[in-house]
Design an enzyme around this catalytic site. Structure first.
Site, PDB file in Angstrom:
ATOM      1  N   ASN A  86     -14.046 -15.847 -75.242  1.00  0.00           N
ATOM      2  CA  ASN A  86     -13.154 -15.636 -76.225  1.00  0.00           C
ATOM      3  C   ASN A  86     -14.018 -14.870 -77.538  1.00  0.00           C
ATOM      4  O   ASN A  86     -13.015 -14.441 -78.275  1.00  0.00           O
ATOM      5  CB  ASN A  86     -12.662 -17.078 -76.521  1.00  0.00           C
ATOM      6  N   TYR A 152     -11.566  -1.493 -80.831  1.00  0.00           N
ATOM      7  CA  TYR A 152     -11.291  -2.702 -80.507  1.00  0.00           C
ATOM      8  C   TYR A 152     -10.335  -2.608 -79.257  1.00  0.00           C
ATOM      9  O   TYR A 152     -10.403  -3.499 -78.286  1.00  0.00           O
ATOM     10  CB  TYR A 152     -10.565  -3.312 -81.701  1.00  0.00           C
TER      11      TYR A 152
HETATM   12  N1  LIG Z   1      -6.304 -13.913 -84.631  1.00  0.00           N
HETATM   13  C1  LIG Z   1      -5.880 -12.959 -83.908  1.00  0.00           C
HETATM   14  O1  LIG Z   1      -4.823 -12.540 -84.520  1.00  0.00           O
HETATM   15  C2  LIG Z   1      -5.954 -12.265 -82.631  1.00  0.00           C
HETATM   16  C3  LIG Z   1      -5.222 -11.731 -81.855  1.00  0.00           C
HETATM   17  C4  LIG Z   1      -5.638 -10.996 -80.681  1.00  0.00           C
HETATM   18  C5  LIG Z   1      -6.957 -11.534 -80.187  1.00  0.00           C
HETATM   19  N2  LIG Z   1      -7.589 -12.079 -80.728  1.00  0.00           N
HETATM   20  C6  LIG Z   1      -8.997 -12.289 -80.249  1.00  0.00           C
HETATM   21  O2  LIG Z   1      -9.124 -13.741 -79.949  1.00  0.00           O
HETATM   22  C7  LIG Z   1     -10.764 -14.176 -80.392  1.00  0.00           C
HETATM   23  C8  LIG Z   1     -11.001 -14.955 -81.302  1.00  0.00           C
HETATM   24  O3  LIG Z   1     -10.846 -14.606 -82.543  1.00  0.00           O
HETATM   25  P1  LIG Z   1     -10.216 -15.526 -83.618  1.00  0.00           P
HETATM   26  O4  LIG Z   1      -8.991 -14.712 -84.290  1.00  0.00           O
HETATM   27  O5  LIG Z   1     -10.472 -16.745 -83.452  1.00  0.00           O
HETATM   28  O6  LIG Z   1     -11.609 -15.086 -84.842  1.00  0.00           O
HETATM   29  P2  LIG Z   1     -12.483 -15.949 -85.516  1.00  0.00           P
HETATM   30  O7  LIG Z   1     -13.250 -15.105 -86.424  1.00  0.00           O
HETATM   31  O8  LIG Z   1     -11.765 -17.127 -86.233  1.00  0.00           O
HETATM   32  O9  LIG Z   1     -13.442 -16.770 -84.518  1.00  0.00           O
HETATM   33  C9  LIG Z   1     -14.221 -15.940 -83.699  1.00  0.00           C
HETATM   34  C10 LIG Z   1     -15.705 -16.512 -83.674  1.00  0.00           C
HETATM   35  O10 LIG Z   1     -16.500 -15.798 -82.694  1.00  0.00           O
HETATM   36  C11 LIG Z   1     -17.718 -16.012 -83.179  1.00  0.00           C
HETATM   37  N3  LIG Z   1     -18.688 -14.782 -82.807  1.00  0.00           N
HETATM   38  C12 LIG Z   1     -18.659 -13.426 -83.337  1.00  0.00           C
HETATM   39  N4  LIG Z   1     -19.557 -12.808 -82.941  1.00  0.00           N
HETATM   40  C13 LIG Z   1     -20.164 -13.608 -81.997  1.00  0.00           C
HETATM   41  C14 LIG Z   1     -21.047 -13.157 -81.044  1.00  0.00           C
HETATM   42  N5  LIG Z   1     -21.706 -11.953 -81.117  1.00  0.00           N
HETATM   43  N6  LIG Z   1     -21.417 -14.151 -80.294  1.00  0.00           N
HETATM   44  C15 LIG Z   1     -21.027 -15.436 -80.323  1.00  0.00           C
HETATM   45  N7  LIG Z   1     -20.162 -15.652 -81.112  1.00  0.00           N
HETATM   46  C16 LIG Z   1     -19.791 -14.698 -82.094  1.00  0.00           C
HETATM   47  C17 LIG Z   1     -17.628 -16.028 -84.575  1.00  0.00           C
HETATM   48  O11 LIG Z   1     -18.818 -16.588 -85.201  1.00  0.00           O
HETATM   49  C18 LIG Z   1     -16.354 -16.870 -85.025  1.00  0.00           C
HETATM   50  O12 LIG Z   1     -16.882 -18.392 -84.879  1.00  0.00           O
HETATM   51  C19 LIG Z   1     -11.289 -12.747 -80.598  1.00  0.00           C
HETATM   52  O13 LIG Z   1     -11.740 -12.190 -79.293  1.00  0.00           O
HETATM   53  C20 LIG Z   1     -10.204 -11.673 -81.180  1.00  0.00           C
HETATM   54  O14 LIG Z   1     -10.248 -10.351 -80.619  1.00  0.00           O
HETATM   55  C21 LIG Z   1      -7.621 -12.714 -81.897  1.00  0.00           C
END
Ligand SMILES: NC(=O)c1ccc[n+]([C@@H]2O[C@H](COP(=O)([O-])OP(=O)(O)OC[C@H]3O[C@@H](n4cnc5c(N)ncnc54)[C@H](O)[C@@H]3O)[C@@H](O)[C@H]2O)c1
Length: 249
Positions: A86, A152
């Protein structure tokens, strides 16, 4: 015996909510993140629910660190039942031609290579065990085109290809893999952004048939369903969870 799940990006947002939801189902958690404080918070939340949790600091874009979190999980818990692949970043929001090669490599390295490395090492354990379930995090931008997020979107379309093709190869060996495609979801990152730009939040909500953003808890519920035996015959799917957003495109 409790099941064991690895969750990457477990220190915040969708990863943290899902780690907690899985713990409610009696699953032990390996929380992987670059953010030590966030990862430790998740460990505490899981432990409060009575499950065992381990934080492993790892950068998913580095193959040796991915191998390390997989090896350490197997050393500690003896197996891997579930993998929520994730961790991801959104990129800088600039138009594509305003991105440097380094900007592009950073997003591809974490979102796509990080996910590929994760499946490479985790699926190795699962296929040897003859069972295991993976959920990869794609996005609305992984099923439709969107401006300002070209790199992205390319990585998230890649997640969809990874999910479908890994099942084509290893479904026969007991591997299940599905992808989720969340629309804008109120994780801390998105919430902070929209709190600072309320007019953009209104705009985003107007484009969603249900007229609201998703919540991390809703996504965690879907991921938990897909990982556990309740979804035993769901394989290679991309499940949209976006209030109807991409359905209208
Ligand atoms: N929030 C949204 O609206 C949304 C929508 C579609 C997809 N996503 C996807 O969901 C996933 C989680 O996103 P989120 O919204 O929870 O974001 P978030 O920023 O709250 O959490 C992401 C986590 O990933 C960690 N991270 C970042 N780079 C890293 C790395 N190189 N190695 C290990 N950990 C790492 C960060 O420290 C953070 O704790 C992502 O893949 C994002 O693209 C999010």
């Amino acid at each position: 015996m409790n099941k064991v799940a690895i969750v990457t990006g477990a220190g915040s947002g969708l990863g943290q909510s899902t780690a907690v939801r899985l713990a409610e189902e009696g699953v032990n958690i390996v929380a992987v993140d670059v953010d030590q404080e966030g990862g430790q918070n998740t460990v505490e939340m899981v432990e409060k629910l009575g499950q065992e949790a381990l934080f492993i600091k790892a950068d998913v874009s580095k193959p040796e660190e991915v191998k390390k979190y997989v090896d350490q999980t197997v050393e500690h818990f003896g197996t891997i039942d579930y993998f929520f692949n994730n961790a991801g970043i959104s990129g800088n929001g600039n138009y594509f031609l305003d991105n440097s090669v380094e900007d592009i490599e950073k997003v591809v390295g974490i979102n796509l290579l990080g996910a590929l490395y994760g499946v490479r090492y985790v699926a190795d354990v699962m296929v040897k065990n003859g069972k295991g379930a993976i959920v990869n995090t794609a996005s609305s931008a992984g099923v439709i085109g969107q401006d300002s997020v070209v790199t992205y979107s390319a990585t998230k379309h890649g997640i969809v290809g990874l999910t479908k093709s890994i099942v084509a190869e290893y479904g026969k060996d007991g591997l299940r893999a599905n992808a989720i495609a969340p629309g804008p979801t109120e994780t801390p990152m998105v919430k902070d952004f929209f709190d600072a730009n309320p007019e953009m939040k209104e705009n985003a909500e107007k484009g969603i048939p249900q007229r609201r953003l998703g919540t991390p808890e809703e996504v965690a519920e879907l991921v938990t369903f897909l990982l556990t035996s309740k979804a035993e015959y769901v394989n290679g799917e991309v499940i949209r969870i976006d209030g109807g957003f991409t359905n209208t495109k």
